[in-house]
Write a protein that holds these residues in place. Structure first.
Motif, short mmCIF file in Angstrom:
data_model
loop_
_atom_site.label_atom_id
_atom_site.label_comp_id
_atom_site.label_asym_id
_atom_site.label_seq_id
_atom_site.Cartn_x
_atom_site.Cartn_y
_atom_site.Cartn_z
N TYR A 217 0.84 -1.20 0.00
CA TYR A 217 0.00 0.00 0.00
C TYR A 217 0.87 1.25 0.00
N ASP A 218 1.89 1.28 0.86
CA ASP A 218 2.80 2.45 0.91
C ASP A 218 3.53 2.64 -0.41
N ALA A 219 3.96 1.52 -1.02
CA ALA A 219 4.66 1.61 -2.31
C ALA A 219 3.73 2.13 -3.40
N TRP A 220 2.47 1.71 -3.35
CA TRP A 220 1.49 2.18 -4.34
C TRP A 220 1.25 3.69 -4.19
N ILE A 221 1.15 4.17 -2.97
CA ILE A 221 0.96 5.61 -2.73
C ILE A 221 2.10 6.39 -3.35
N GLN A 222 3.32 5.94 -3.13
CA GLN A 222 4.48 6.65 -3.68
C GLN A 222 4.50 6.59 -5.19
N GLU A 223 4.08 5.45 -5.74
CA GLU A 223 4.04 5.30 -7.21
C GLU A 223 3.04 6.28 -7.82
N VAL A 224 1.87 6.40 -7.23
CA VAL A 224 0.86 7.32 -7.74
C VAL A 224 1.36 8.75 -7.65
N LYS A 225 1.99 9.10 -6.55
CA LYS A 225 2.48 10.47 -6.37
C LYS A 225 3.57 10.82 -7.38
N SER A 226 4.37 9.84 -7.75
CA SER A 226 5.50 10.12 -8.63
C SER A 226 5.19 9.99 -10.11
N SER A 227 4.10 9.27 -10.44
CA SER A 227 3.89 8.97 -11.86
C SER A 227 2.57 9.49 -12.42
#
Length: 307
Positions: A217-227
């Protein structure tokens, strides 16, 4: 039994009876309890109906005929007593589960709930994550074994938010903010939909609700924020236009968007076409005031909500 056979040929599972969370499990238990209690009356009645029809058929000359029979205390006690007892027991279970499953009642957990704001549009779902600062369309992701606090409203026609394996449906209504707690006890993808008829493309108001581990979940949040691109207020107004949508994600959204959607019809006010979130004191003050108003409406509207 016939219905079960017919449903076994469907590609979809009978989702309500295959719960993956505490709310869904309690609702399934209530369905089973209600069905069993009703069967105590229904099955004997069906059996007696078949026996009576067969025994007293026209060509059965051996059936005993009692034209002057008019009363049996024992029979009356059974006919009225058993259903009365079952209704009382059913009422007791229903009252208990009604209070236990009150939509805004928090789920006991060692984890802090994740807040997700849900806005129904024609014909799509917008999910905003106020704590993470991201947004998605027709796609929902959250950590497993963690309570999810859904705040729900509608920008247009009333709809009904439903993830069958996690819990019952709850209405989304313009000018009102509802609260619903759900939880997924295991990772997986769960079917979600709008369970209310809202016009031409209502059948396409479906979404995937995915429960993952905390790390994913944390990795997905960062992915959405960056991409992903940001959702501006102009972008929101375009998204709110009638029409279907593919899955989308946004790295940010206008601050206080959900509160503005809820309160946009108060006193004839309209949502601003600008203000892209973030740092001004005026925006913070406005958002805080809107949230206080929303919480007031939420408290008043709980009696209209239901699992």
């Amino acid at each position: 039994m016939l219905m079960a056979v017919l449903l076994s040929g469907c590609s979809e599972q009978y989702l309500v009876l295959d719960p993956k969370g505490p709310i869904g499990e309690s609702q399934r238990d209530l369905i089973y309890i209600s069905a069993i209690l009703c069967a105590i009356i229904l099955i004997p009645v069906l059996i007696m109906t078949a026996v009576i029809v067969w025994k007293y058929r026209e060509n059965n000359k051996e059936a005993q005929y009692k034209p002057k029979w008019e009363h049996s205390t024992k029979l009356e006690s059974i006919v009225w007593g058993v259903p009365t007892i079952i209704i009382i027991v059913l009422a007791a279970f229903t009252i208990k589960y009604t209070f236990d499953l009150e939509p805004s009642k928090a789920i006991a957990s060692e984890h802090e709930p994740v807040t997700i704001q849900v806005t129904s549009l024609d014909w799509k779902w917008l999910f905003t994550y106020p704590e993470e600062g991201i947004a998605t369309v027709n796609y929902l992701k959250f950590p497993e074994d963690v309570p999810i606090r859904f705040q729900l409203t509608s920008d247009q026609a009333m709809n009904s938010f439903w993830i069958p394996q996690l819990g019952g449906q709850i209405y989304t209504m313009s000018g009102m903010a509802m609260t619903l707690y759900l939880q997924a006890d295991e990772a997986g993808e769960y079917y979600g939909s709008g369970a209310n008829f809202t016009g031409e493309h209502f059948a396409q108001m479906t979404f995937t609700a995915e429960a993952v581990s905390g790390e994913e979940y944390d990795a997905w949040i960062q992915e959405v924020k960056s991409s992903s691109q940001e959702l501006t207020m102009d972008g929101y107004h375009k998204l709110a236009e009638k029409g279907t949508s593919d899955v989308q994600s946004f790295s940010s959204f206008p601050e206080g968007l959900f509160e503005q959607i809820v309160t946009q019809y108060l006193n004839g006010s309209e949502m601003p076409a600008h203000h892209h979130g973030g740092s001004s004191e005026d925006a913070d003050s406005e958002s805080h005031g809107d949230m206080e108003g929303m919480e007031g409406m939420e408290t008043e509207s709980h009696e209209h909500a239901g699992h």
